[in-house]
Motif scaffolding. Structure first.
Motif, PDB file in Angstrom:
ATOM      1  N   LYS A 228       0.849  -1.188   0.000  1.00 11.44           N
ATOM      2  CA  LYS A 228       0.000   0.000   0.000  1.00 11.44           C
ATOM      3  C   LYS A 228       0.888   1.243   0.000  1.00 11.44           C
ATOM      4  CE  LYS A 228      -4.193  -1.702   0.040  1.00 11.44           C
ATOM      5  NZ  LYS A 228      -5.258  -1.401   1.005  1.00 11.44           N
ATOM      6  N   LEU A 229       0.679   2.098  -0.983  1.00 16.15           N
ATOM      7  CA  LEU A 229       1.434   3.352  -1.076  1.00 16.15           C
ATOM      8  C   LEU A 229       0.675   4.441  -0.327  1.00 16.15           C
ATOM      9  CD1 LEU A 229       3.906   4.751  -2.359  1.00 16.15           C
ATOM     10  CD2 LEU A 229       2.449   5.319  -4.296  1.00 16.15           C
TER      11      LEU A 229
ATOM     12  N   ARG B  60       0.281  10.164 -16.224  1.00 21.44           N
ATOM     13  CA  ARG B  60      -0.156  10.449 -14.855  1.00 21.44           C
ATOM     14  C   ARG B  60      -0.151  11.948 -14.563  1.00 21.44           C
ATOM     15  NH1 ARG B  60       1.681   6.100 -10.300  1.00 21.44           N
ATOM     16  NH2 ARG B  60       1.306   4.176 -11.453  1.00 21.44           N
ATOM     17  N   THR B  61       0.817  12.662 -15.107  1.00 24.29           N
ATOM     18  CA  THR B  61       0.882  14.110 -14.912  1.00 24.29           C
ATOM     19  C   THR B  61      -0.341  14.784 -15.504  1.00 24.29           C
ATOM     20  OG1 THR B  61       3.312  14.092 -14.912  1.00 24.29           O
ATOM     21  CG2 THR B  61       2.229  16.191 -15.390  1.00 24.29           C
ATOM     22  N   ILE B  62      -0.682  14.424 -16.726  1.00 25.49           N
ATOM     23  CA  ILE B  62      -1.849  15.006 -17.399  1.00 25.49           C
ATOM     24  C   ILE B  62      -3.127  14.638 -16.652  1.00 25.49           C
ATOM     25  CG2 ILE B  62      -3.254  14.927 -19.503  1.00 25.49           C
ATOM     26  CD1 ILE B  62      -0.599  14.524 -21.045  1.00 25.49           C
ATOM     27  N   GLU B  63      -3.268  13.369 -16.282  1.00 28.57           N
ATOM     28  CA  GLU B  63      -4.487  12.912 -15.604  1.00 28.57           C
ATOM     29  C   GLU B  63      -4.651  13.593 -14.234  1.00 28.57           C
ATOM     30  OE1 GLU B  63      -4.205   8.669 -15.428  1.00 28.57           O
ATOM     31  OE2 GLU B  63      -5.218   8.405 -17.368  1.00 28.57           O
TER      32      GLU B  63
ATOM     33  N   MET C 219       1.111   9.687  -7.862  1.00 34.45           N
ATOM     34  CA  MET C 219       1.750   8.443  -7.429  1.00 34.45           C
ATOM     35  C   MET C 219       0.727   7.348  -7.159  1.00 34.45           C
ATOM     36  SD  MET C 219       4.870   9.823  -5.021  1.00 34.45           S
ATOM     37  CE  MET C 219       3.799  10.764  -3.916  1.00 34.45           C
ATOM     38  N   GLU C 220      -0.575   7.723  -7.242  1.00 34.19           N
ATOM     39  CA  GLU C 220      -1.693   6.801  -7.052  1.00 34.19           C
ATOM     40  C   GLU C 220      -1.628   6.084  -5.697  1.00 34.19           C
ATOM     41  OE1 GLU C 220      -2.059   4.250 -10.476  1.00 34.19           O
ATOM     42  OE2 GLU C 220      -2.502   5.946 -11.802  1.00 34.19           O
TER      43      GLU C 220
END
Length: 200
Positions: free
Chosen positions: A68-69, A107-110, A144-145
């Motif tokens: 888990k992050l 990920r940056t765009i989202e 980083m989700e």
């Protein structure tokens, strides 16, 4: 299943005479939305830093579920901005996860889109308002989700519109099955939480 287990946690700052966190135990269930409340000086922010590994306990233990992050957004967002350009700041976390360039860009765009800041992608982080800076700090973390998201008074200094936008996003992130922990005094946020931990 628990994402976080805290057992008999104690912590004292080096120059302090008393414990900042004194024998605290609790569990945070997977997918829950928990508020941590208490008066100023009760140790809420210290507890968040301990959970994230930014401080070392005097005694007791903290267990985070395997794989888990965990991500945290601080009350003062400027303290966690690391780049002078918005898009580069959001990309910093994924880059440190050693992701492929294509995944970092996606990920940056989202993430900037989710916090409604994609139009500021090439702007200077120094030119942002406080509300915009808070959104960029959040964007950098969610890029980083993390399955566990901690927000330390993340809306306390925002105007009503920016605050509501952050609350809406946090509710969305929780709806995706992620675990949320919010340190707050805000009744609007408490109304969205399923659990409350009160610190003396």
């Amino acid at each position: 299943m628990s994402d976080i287990v805290v057992q008999n946690l104690k912590f004292k700052y080096a120059q302090a005479k008393t414990l900042a966190v004194d024998d605290i135990s609790f569990e945070i269930k997977e997918g829950s939305h928990t508020a941590i409340v208490g008066l100023n000086g009760s140790g809420k922010s210290t507890l968040a830093r301990l959970i994230c590994g930014l401080e070392t306990p005097l005694s007791g233990k903290i267990e985070i579920a395997d794989n888990k992050l965990l991500g945290i957004v601080f009350q003062s967002p400027k303290n966690q901005i690391v780049s002078g350009v918005v898009s580069r700041d959001t990309a910093f976390g994924p880059q440190n996860l050693k992701l492929p360039e294509s995944e970092i860009e996606l990920r940056t765009i989202e993430s900037l889109t989710k916090v409604e800041m994609l139009h500021k992608a090439e702007s200077s982080t120094n030119a942002l308002s406080l509300g915009q800076t808070q959104k960029i700090a959040l964007s950098g973390v969610i890029a980083m989700e993390p399955q566990i998201l901690i927000l330390d008074e993340a809306t306390s200094m925002l105007d009503p519109l920016s605050k509501n936008e952050i609350i809406e996003f946090v509710n969305y992130w929780h709806s995706k099955g992620n675990t949320i922990i919010e340190i707050t005094h805000d009744v609007d946020i408490l109304n969205n939480c399923t659990n409350v931990i009160a610190m003396e």
